[in-house]
Scaffold this motif. Structure first.
Motif, PDB file in Angstrom:
ATOM      1  N   THR A   1     -11.021  -0.693  -4.455  1.00 26.51           N
ATOM      2  CA  THR A   1      -9.704  -1.308  -5.877  1.00 26.51           C
ATOM      3  C   THR A   1     -10.735  -2.452  -6.690  1.00 26.51           C
ATOM      4  OG1 THR A   1      -8.209  -2.109  -4.356  1.00 26.51           O
ATOM      5  CG2 THR A   1      -8.186  -3.588  -6.513  1.00 26.51           C
ATOM      6  N   SER A   2     -11.908  -3.165  -5.729  1.00 25.46           N
ATOM      7  CA  SER A   2     -12.737  -3.500  -6.821  1.00 25.46           C
ATOM      8  C   SER A   2     -13.731  -2.559  -7.047  1.00 25.46           C
ATOM      9  CB  SER A   2     -13.952  -4.206  -5.683  1.00 25.46           C
ATOM     10  OG  SER A   2     -14.452  -2.787  -4.902  1.00 25.46           O
ATOM     11  N   ASN A   3     -13.681  -1.178  -7.328  1.00 27.94           N
ATOM     12  CA  ASN A   3     -14.266  -0.336  -8.104  1.00 27.94           C
ATOM     13  C   ASN A   3     -13.738   0.347  -8.641  1.00 27.94           C
ATOM     14  OD1 ASN A   3     -17.431  -0.393  -7.058  1.00 27.94           O
ATOM     15  ND2 ASN A   3     -16.082  -0.815  -5.155  1.00 27.94           N
ATOM     16  N   SER A   4     -12.135  -0.095  -8.925  1.00 27.91           N
ATOM     17  CA  SER A   4     -11.200   0.881  -9.746  1.00 27.91           C
ATOM     18  C   SER A   4     -10.511   1.962  -9.464  1.00 27.91           C
ATOM     19  CB  SER A   4     -11.910   0.700 -11.519  1.00 27.91           C
ATOM     20  OG  SER A   4     -12.013  -0.500 -12.070  1.00 27.91           O
ATOM     21  N   ILE A   5     -10.916   2.176  -8.664  1.00 24.01           N
ATOM     22  CA  ILE A   5     -10.566   3.585  -6.707  1.00 24.01           C
ATOM     23  C   ILE A   5      -9.376   3.335  -6.763  1.00 24.01           C
ATOM     24  CG2 ILE A   5     -11.130   5.593  -6.359  1.00 24.01           C
ATOM     25  CD1 ILE A   5     -14.271   4.835  -6.097  1.00 24.01           C
TER      26      ILE A   5
ATOM     27  N   LEU B   1     -19.724   1.679   4.528  1.00 25.66           N
ATOM     28  CA  LEU B   1     -20.153  -0.021   4.548  1.00 25.66           C
ATOM     29  C   LEU B   1     -20.108  -0.421   5.672  1.00 25.66           C
ATOM     30  CD1 LEU B   1     -16.858  -0.082   2.072  1.00 25.66           C
ATOM     31  CD2 LEU B   1     -18.811   0.211   0.878  1.00 25.66           C
ATOM     32  N   HIS B   2     -19.939  -0.708   6.925  1.00 27.26           N
ATOM     33  CA  HIS B   2     -20.209  -1.703   7.741  1.00 27.26           C
ATOM     34  C   HIS B   2     -20.157  -0.677   8.933  1.00 27.26           C
ATOM     35  CE1 HIS B   2     -16.581  -3.355   5.712  1.00 27.26           C
ATOM     36  NE2 HIS B   2     -17.067  -4.167   5.517  1.00 27.26           N
ATOM     37  N   PRO B   3     -21.589  -0.118   9.136  1.00 31.60           N
ATOM     38  CA  PRO B   3     -22.263   1.717  10.133  1.00 31.60           C
ATOM     39  C   PRO B   3     -22.047   0.451  11.400  1.00 31.60           C
ATOM     40  CG  PRO B   3     -24.284  -0.061   8.740  1.00 31.60           C
ATOM     41  CD  PRO B   3     -22.828  -0.623   8.087  1.00 31.60           C
TER      42      PRO B   3
ATOM     43  N   ILE C   1       0.748  -1.239   0.071  1.00 29.70           N
ATOM     44  CA  ILE C   1      -0.106  -0.104   0.245  1.00 29.70           C
ATOM     45  C   ILE C   1       0.635   1.506   0.127  1.00 29.70           C
ATOM     46  CG2 ILE C   1      -2.017   0.759   0.959  1.00 29.70           C
ATOM     47  CD1 ILE C   1      -2.479  -1.954   2.697  1.00 29.70           C
ATOM     48  N   PRO C   2       1.186   1.696  -1.561  1.00 22.98           N
ATOM     49  CA  PRO C   2       2.604   2.466  -0.960  1.00 22.98           C
ATOM     50  C   PRO C   2       1.213   4.325  -0.586  1.00 22.98           C
ATOM     51  CG  PRO C   2       2.047   1.625  -3.406  1.00 22.98           C
ATOM     52  CD  PRO C   2       1.085   0.979  -2.524  1.00 22.98           C
ATOM     53  N   THR C   3       0.921   4.835  -0.921  1.00 24.45           N
ATOM     54  CA  THR C   3      -0.092   5.539  -0.411  1.00 24.45           C
ATOM     55  C   THR C   3       0.199   5.420   1.060  1.00 24.45           C
ATOM     56  OG1 THR C   3      -1.907   5.502  -2.249  1.00 24.45           O
ATOM     57  CG2 THR C   3      -2.082   6.600  -0.544  1.00 24.45           C
TER      58      THR C   3
ATOM     59  N   ALA D   1      -8.619  -1.093   5.685  1.00 21.22           N
ATOM     60  CA  ALA D   1     -10.450  -1.497   6.048  1.00 21.22           C
ATOM     61  C   ALA D   1     -10.873  -0.618   4.704  1.00 21.22           C
ATOM     62  CB  ALA D   1     -10.911  -0.669   7.520  1.00 21.22           C
ATOM     63  N   VAL D   2     -10.452   0.758   3.698  1.00 22.71           N
ATOM     64  CA  VAL D   2     -11.661   0.609   2.453  1.00 22.71           C
ATOM     65  C   VAL D   2     -10.756  -0.082   1.192  1.00 22.71           C
ATOM     66  CG1 VAL D   2     -13.226   2.625   3.818  1.00 22.71           C
ATOM     67  CG2 VAL D   2     -10.478   2.953   2.307  1.00 22.71           C
ATOM     68  N   LEU D   3      -9.627  -0.752   1.661  1.00 24.97           N
ATOM     69  CA  LEU D   3      -8.997  -0.185   0.056  1.00 24.97           C
ATOM     70  C   LEU D   3      -9.297  -1.706  -0.404  1.00 24.97           C
ATOM     71  CD1 LEU D   3      -6.217   0.449  -1.867  1.00 24.97           C
ATOM     72  CD2 LEU D   3      -5.272  -1.574  -0.252  1.00 24.97           C
ATOM     73  N   PRO D   4      -9.711  -3.094  -0.086  1.00 23.25           N
ATOM     74  CA  PRO D   4     -10.559  -3.665  -0.884  1.00 23.25           C
ATOM     75  C   PRO D   4     -11.971  -3.236  -1.636  1.00 23.25           C
ATOM     76  CG  PRO D   4     -10.026  -4.805   1.190  1.00 23.25           C
ATOM     77  CD  PRO D   4      -9.482  -3.384   1.192  1.00 23.25           C
TER      78      PRO D   4
END
Length: 203
Positions: free
Chosen positions: A121-125, A169-171, A44-46, A115-118
């Motif tokens: 990534t799945s939405n090409s962002i 995503l996970h309230p 996760i270079p960012t 937590a939000v990376l997957p």
């Protein structure tokens, strides 16, 4: 013989060790941090470069001779924007004045970034695009609603955006934090509400 003898409890004819028999010493903290940083840079270079730059700028912030340079190029303010230094809308996100401010933001940056990376990534962002847009939007909004002459620094806008996405995503996901040494656990949605309120009120 210099070997340390460990006590053994005898109960009903059975022997039970009183402590874990694993005598292998843990890795030094510096080694653990180095390994974590290397893995983070590759995966996760960012998060890696965002954290590294924040740490470097924090160290520079402690040098009085550099404060004018930091004020002009690493602080988001109406004065800087008026003078054409629009890059401060982004560069200010990596600036932190106190160690507590830095530590809290980096902790949240890593926690919610992972937590939000997957989902991103799945939405090409990319995480970098999300964080960049979050910093620009948060700082622009701050200047819009703040009195002339106001200024802001830090990753708070980015971390709140990451938390907002995670909460959406996970309230019901429980998050733990500490306030004046008091541990508190709250659902992500409630924590987001409290943090947003605190940010608006300037706490």
């Amino acid at each position: 013989n210099n070997q340390i003898r460990r006590p053994i409890l005898h109960t009903s004819g059975k022997e039970f060790p009183t402590a874990n028999r694993n005598t292998t010493p843990p890795k030094p903290l510096t080694e653990l941090l180095s390994e974590y940083a290397q893995k983070l840079r590759l995966k996760i270079p960012t998060l890696y470069y965002g954290s590294l730059l924040s740490l470097i700028i924090f160290c520079l912030f402690q040098i009085p001779a550099l404060l004018p340079l930091i004020r002009n190029h690493l602080v988001c303010s109406t004065i800087n924007l008026t003078n054409g230094r629009v890059h401060t809308l982004l560069s200010s996100a990596l600036t932190h004045a106190t160690f507590t401010h830095l530590a809290m933001n980096l902790y949240a940056f890593h926690l919610f970034g992972k937590a939000v990376l997957p989902t991103l990534t799945s939405n090409s962002i990319s995480l970098l695009s999300f964080c960049t847009l979050s910093a620009l939007t948060a700082n622009a909004f701050f200047l819009l609603v703040s009195p002339r002459g106001a200024s802001c620094v830090g990753l708070s806008g980015v971390t709140l955006s990451l938390l907002a996405l995670d909460a959406k995503l996970h309230p019901g996901k429980e998050l733990a934090f500490v306030v004046r040494f008091i541990p508190i656990r709250l659902p992500a949605q409630h924590m987001l509400t409290l943090l947003l309120g605190g940010s608006v009120l300037g706490t």
